[in-house]
Design a protein around this motif. Sequence first.
Motif, PDB file in Angstrom:
ATOM      1  N   ASN A 310      41.739  22.632  44.738  1.00 30.37           N
ATOM      2  CA  ASN A 310      41.797  22.374  43.299  1.00 30.37           C
ATOM      3  C   ASN A 310      42.945  23.110  42.620  1.00 30.37           C
ATOM      4  OD1 ASN A 310      39.548  20.752  43.416  1.00 30.37           O
ATOM      5  ND2 ASN A 310      38.131  22.299  42.661  1.00 30.37           N
ATOM      6  N   GLU A 311      43.210  24.328  43.070  1.00 31.52           N
ATOM      7  CA  GLU A 311      44.195  25.178  42.399  1.00 31.52           C
ATOM      8  C   GLU A 311      45.545  25.203  43.116  1.00 31.52           C
ATOM      9  OE1 GLU A 311      42.548  29.004  41.466  1.00 31.52           O
ATOM     10  OE2 GLU A 311      40.660  28.147  40.733  1.00 31.52           O
ATOM     11  N   LEU A 312      45.703  24.333  44.098  1.00 33.74           N
ATOM     12  CA  LEU A 312      46.927  24.278  44.880  1.00 33.74           C
ATOM     13  C   LEU A 312      48.159  24.127  44.001  1.00 33.74           C
ATOM     14  CD1 LEU A 312      48.330  23.927  47.705  1.00 33.74           C
ATOM     15  CD2 LEU A 312      47.865  21.476  47.463  1.00 33.74           C
ATOM     16  N   THR A 313      48.129  23.170  43.080  1.00 30.29           N
ATOM     17  CA  THR A 313      49.312  22.900  42.267  1.00 30.29           C
ATOM     18  C   THR A 313      49.402  23.810  41.046  1.00 30.29           C
ATOM     19  OG1 THR A 313      48.146  21.085  41.133  1.00 30.29           O
ATOM     20  CG2 THR A 313      49.528  20.519  43.040  1.00 30.29           C
ATOM     21  N   TRP A 314      48.469  24.768  40.929  1.00 37.31           N
ATOM     22  CA  TRP A 314      48.655  25.851  39.962  1.00 37.31           C
ATOM     23  C   TRP A 314      49.548  26.946  40.553  1.00 37.31           C
ATOM     24  CZ3 TRP A 314      43.038  27.215  37.973  1.00 37.31           C
ATOM     25  CH2 TRP A 314      42.431  26.060  37.454  1.00 37.31           C
ATOM     26  N   GLY A 315      49.808  26.841  41.854  1.00 39.35           N
ATOM     27  CA  GLY A 315      50.542  27.886  42.547  1.00 39.35           C
ATOM     28  C   GLY A 315      49.627  28.938  43.149  1.00 39.35           C
ATOM     29  N   ASN A 316      48.312  28.689  43.150  1.00 37.80           N
ATOM     30  CA  ASN A 316      47.353  29.662  43.657  1.00 37.80           C
ATOM     31  C   ASN A 316      47.092  29.447  45.148  1.00 37.80           C
ATOM     32  OD1 ASN A 316      47.200  30.450  41.023  1.00 37.80           O
ATOM     33  ND2 ASN A 316      45.149  29.671  40.643  1.00 37.80           N
ATOM     34  N   VAL A 317      46.977  30.547  45.877  1.00 44.06           N
ATOM     35  CA  VAL A 317      46.707  30.506  47.315  1.00 44.06           C
ATOM     36  C   VAL A 317      45.565  31.468  47.610  1.00 44.06           C
ATOM     37  CG1 VAL A 317      47.625  30.882  49.633  1.00 44.06           C
ATOM     38  CG2 VAL A 317      49.128  29.981  47.826  1.00 44.06           C
ATOM     39  N   VAL A 318      44.458  30.951  48.140  1.00 43.95           N
ATOM     40  CA  VAL A 318      43.299  31.789  48.461  1.00 43.95           C
ATOM     41  C   VAL A 318      43.572  32.537  49.763  1.00 43.95           C
ATOM     42  CG1 VAL A 318      40.823  31.826  48.919  1.00 43.95           C
ATOM     43  CG2 VAL A 318      41.766  30.153  47.306  1.00 43.95           C
ATOM     44  N   PRO A 319      43.498  33.868  49.765  1.00 46.49           N
ATOM     45  CA  PRO A 319      43.814  34.632  50.978  1.00 46.49           C
ATOM     46  C   PRO A 319      42.670  34.626  51.986  1.00 46.49           C
ATOM     47  CG  PRO A 319      43.209  36.128  49.212  1.00 46.49           C
ATOM     48  CD  PRO A 319      43.214  34.740  48.610  1.00 46.49           C
ATOM     49  N   THR A 320      43.034  34.789  53.241  1.00 45.70           N
ATOM     50  CA  THR A 320      42.050  34.956  54.302  1.00 45.70           C
ATOM     51  C   THR A 320      41.539  36.397  54.313  1.00 45.70           C
ATOM     52  OG1 THR A 320      43.687  35.600  55.944  1.00 45.70           O
ATOM     53  CG2 THR A 320      43.245  33.234  55.699  1.00 45.70           C
ATOM     54  N   ARG A 321      40.523  36.627  55.106  1.00 46.35           N
ATOM     55  CA  ARG A 321      40.007  37.991  55.249  1.00 46.35           C
ATOM     56  C   ARG A 321      41.090  38.933  55.748  1.00 46.35           C
ATOM     57  NH1 ARG A 321      34.377  39.912  57.962  1.00 46.35           N
ATOM     58  NH2 ARG A 321      34.858  42.137  58.141  1.00 46.35           N
ATOM     59  N   GLU A 322      41.844  38.480  56.734  1.00 47.55           N
ATOM     60  CA  GLU A 322      42.895  39.324  57.295  1.00 47.55           C
ATOM     61  C   GLU A 322      43.962  39.645  56.255  1.00 47.55           C
ATOM     62  OE1 GLU A 322      40.638  37.303  60.373  1.00 47.55           O
ATOM     63  OE2 GLU A 322      41.746  36.507  58.647  1.00 47.55           O
ATOM     64  N   GLU A 323      44.299  38.651  55.424  1.00 49.57           N
ATOM     65  CA  GLU A 323      45.304  38.875  54.383  1.00 49.57           C
ATOM     66  C   GLU A 323      44.788  39.825  53.305  1.00 49.57           C
ATOM     67  OE1 GLU A 323      47.569  34.552  54.799  1.00 49.57           O
ATOM     68  OE2 GLU A 323      45.854  34.771  53.435  1.00 49.57           O
ATOM     69  N   GLN A 324      43.522  39.678  52.926  1.00 54.80           N
ATOM     70  CA  GLN A 324      42.936  40.592  51.943  1.00 54.80           C
ATOM     71  C   GLN A 324      42.996  42.038  52.438  1.00 54.80           C
ATOM     72  OE1 GLN A 324      39.045  38.885  51.768  1.00 54.80           O
ATOM     73  NE2 GLN A 324      39.505  37.530  50.037  1.00 54.80           N
ATOM     74  N   GLU A 325      42.557  42.237  53.665  1.00 56.33           N
ATOM     75  CA  GLU A 325      42.478  43.600  54.178  1.00 56.33           C
ATOM     76  C   GLU A 325      43.851  44.197  54.419  1.00 56.33           C
ATOM     77  OE1 GLU A 325      39.694  43.538  57.424  1.00 56.33           O
ATOM     78  OE2 GLU A 325      38.025  42.957  56.106  1.00 56.33           O
ATOM     79  N   ALA A 326      44.818  43.373  54.815  1.00 62.02           N
ATOM     80  CA  ALA A 326      46.187  43.869  54.987  1.00 62.02           C
ATOM     81  C   ALA A 326      46.772  44.310  53.645  1.00 62.02           C
ATOM     82  CB  ALA A 326      47.061  42.799  55.627  1.00 62.02           C
ATOM     83  N   LEU A 327      46.499  43.563  52.584  1.00 65.84           N
ATOM     84  CA  LEU A 327      46.982  43.942  51.260  1.00 65.84           C
ATOM     85  C   LEU A 327      46.380  45.268  50.810  1.00 65.84           C
ATOM     86  CD1 LEU A 327      46.778  40.457  49.504  1.00 65.84           C
ATOM     87  CD2 LEU A 327      48.869  41.805  49.768  1.00 65.84           C
ATOM     88  N   LEU A 328      45.094  45.436  51.028  1.00 62.21           N
ATOM     89  CA  LEU A 328      44.425  46.653  50.581  1.00 62.21           C
ATOM     90  C   LEU A 328      44.884  47.875  51.375  1.00 62.21           C
ATOM     91  CD1 LEU A 328      40.854  45.191  50.040  1.00 62.21           C
ATOM     92  CD2 LEU A 328      42.380  46.069  48.264  1.00 62.21           C
ATOM     93  N   THR A 329      44.905  47.759  52.687  1.00 64.51           N
ATOM     94  CA  THR A 329      45.336  48.905  53.495  1.00 64.51           C
ATOM     95  C   THR A 329      46.820  49.189  53.276  1.00 64.51           C
ATOM     96  OG1 THR A 329      45.712  47.452  55.406  1.00 64.51           O
ATOM     97  CG2 THR A 329      43.575  48.546  55.256  1.00 64.51           C
ATOM     98  N   GLY A 330      47.615  48.143  53.079  1.00 67.21           N
ATOM     99  CA  GLY A 330      49.033  48.343  52.827  1.00 67.21           C
ATOM    100  C   GLY A 330      49.301  49.076  51.529  1.00 67.21           C
ATOM    101  N   ALA A 331      48.419  48.897  50.546  1.00 67.12           N
ATOM    102  CA  ALA A 331      48.570  49.602  49.278  1.00 67.12           C
ATOM    103  C   ALA A 331      48.083  51.040  49.354  1.00 67.12           C
ATOM    104  CB  ALA A 331      47.808  48.862  48.184  1.00 67.12           C
ATOM    105  N   GLY A 332      47.352  51.377  50.413  1.00 63.35           N
ATOM    106  CA  GLY A 332      46.851  52.737  50.572  1.00 63.35           C
ATOM    107  C   GLY A 332      45.352  52.882  50.475  1.00 63.35           C
ATOM    108  N   PHE A 333      44.637  51.789  50.196  1.00 61.45           N
ATOM    109  CA  PHE A 333      43.185  51.869  50.059  1.00 61.45           C
ATOM    110  C   PHE A 333      42.513  52.069  51.412  1.00 61.45           C
ATOM    111  CE2 PHE A 333      44.271  49.560  46.142  1.00 61.45           C
ATOM    112  CZ  PHE A 333      43.529  50.282  45.219  1.00 61.45           C
TER     113      PHE A 333
END
Length: 353
Positions: A310-333
């Motif tokens: 539904n939100e594809l053409t809004w430019g939104n991309v739903v992240p996978t579990r692996e992508e979520q966790e990589a973002l959090l650990t990469g930020a230092g969490f």
Amino acid sequence: MTTEPAAGAAPQGRTAEQQAALVWSHIRGFHATHLMATGIEAGLFNGIDKRGTATPAQLAADLGLHAPYVTTWCRTACAYELLDADGPEAFRLAPFMREILVASGDPRHIGAYLTVMQRFGGPDLADHARLYRTGGVFTFQQHGRDFSDLIADTTGGLQTFVARRLLPGVPGVRERLEAGCHLLDVGCGAGGLMMRIAQAWPKVRCRGVDVDAHGIAAARARIASAGLAERVTVAQVGGEATRDDQAFDLATMFEVLHEIPVADRAGVLVQTFRALKPGGILFILDETYPSTHADLRKPDHAFSVQTGYNELTWGNVVPTREEQEALLTGAGFRDIERTMVAGMFTVLTARKP
């Protein structure tokens, strides 16, 4: 020796009739969505709720509608199990449809979502074929003020559930809320979550940031109207989370992570990390996209797949579990934990060491 499947054979042993029935069920869902949106906008569900039981003629008279159309609407809504027949002529709401389609403050309410789909989702989806040729986007912010207001209404019940149940249920958070912590809401939209947190926890101070000018304008008006301006403030930002360092005890991201442009996500989470005091907690409610093709058909991922489309053409991309966790650990969490809510949403919590 490998045996090739017969030409035209359906996958996984399904018959042509079963596949046709599947397609017809999807078409029925399209019509049911529009029937529900019409029932909300025309006041039919509310009209039945007020009377308890109503005939089409009574509804038409109450609402100033064309009686034959109302009769067909009621019969179809009954066929779709949204209404129950009450005698030969009358209808009542089916169980829990009041909470789901009428009671806007109930956490189970999704009536506003249907209105969003009717007014904005349909035109967006109708434009997909054109945008697929160009890769163009029509962003959340470009949809305008009415859209921002409707989205705020759509999420109200869930925000109440977050403010009163989910957020204080995170270990160590209730004590902070009771003591009067400083909370940062990243992607605050019209300010609904902060207002509900402030109303539930009278010592908490909230700061919201968002890129959407329409949402920020609505937030300021709603906050002032609720008498919360001394404890709840908002600011429009240009893609960053905040420039404050170590100023907040808690940070929240409510249905926001998948809306941040992929290229900006790491930076926003780094800024959120910096904004938290040592020991600060980040709370995220969002969708999680399937990591494999095998997961695409699992019920737990149905809403995330739908959102991704539904939100594809809004430019939104739903992240996978692996992508979520990589973002959090990469930020230092650290100490990342996840739970599933309502079979649709992922709650992620993470801590700043």
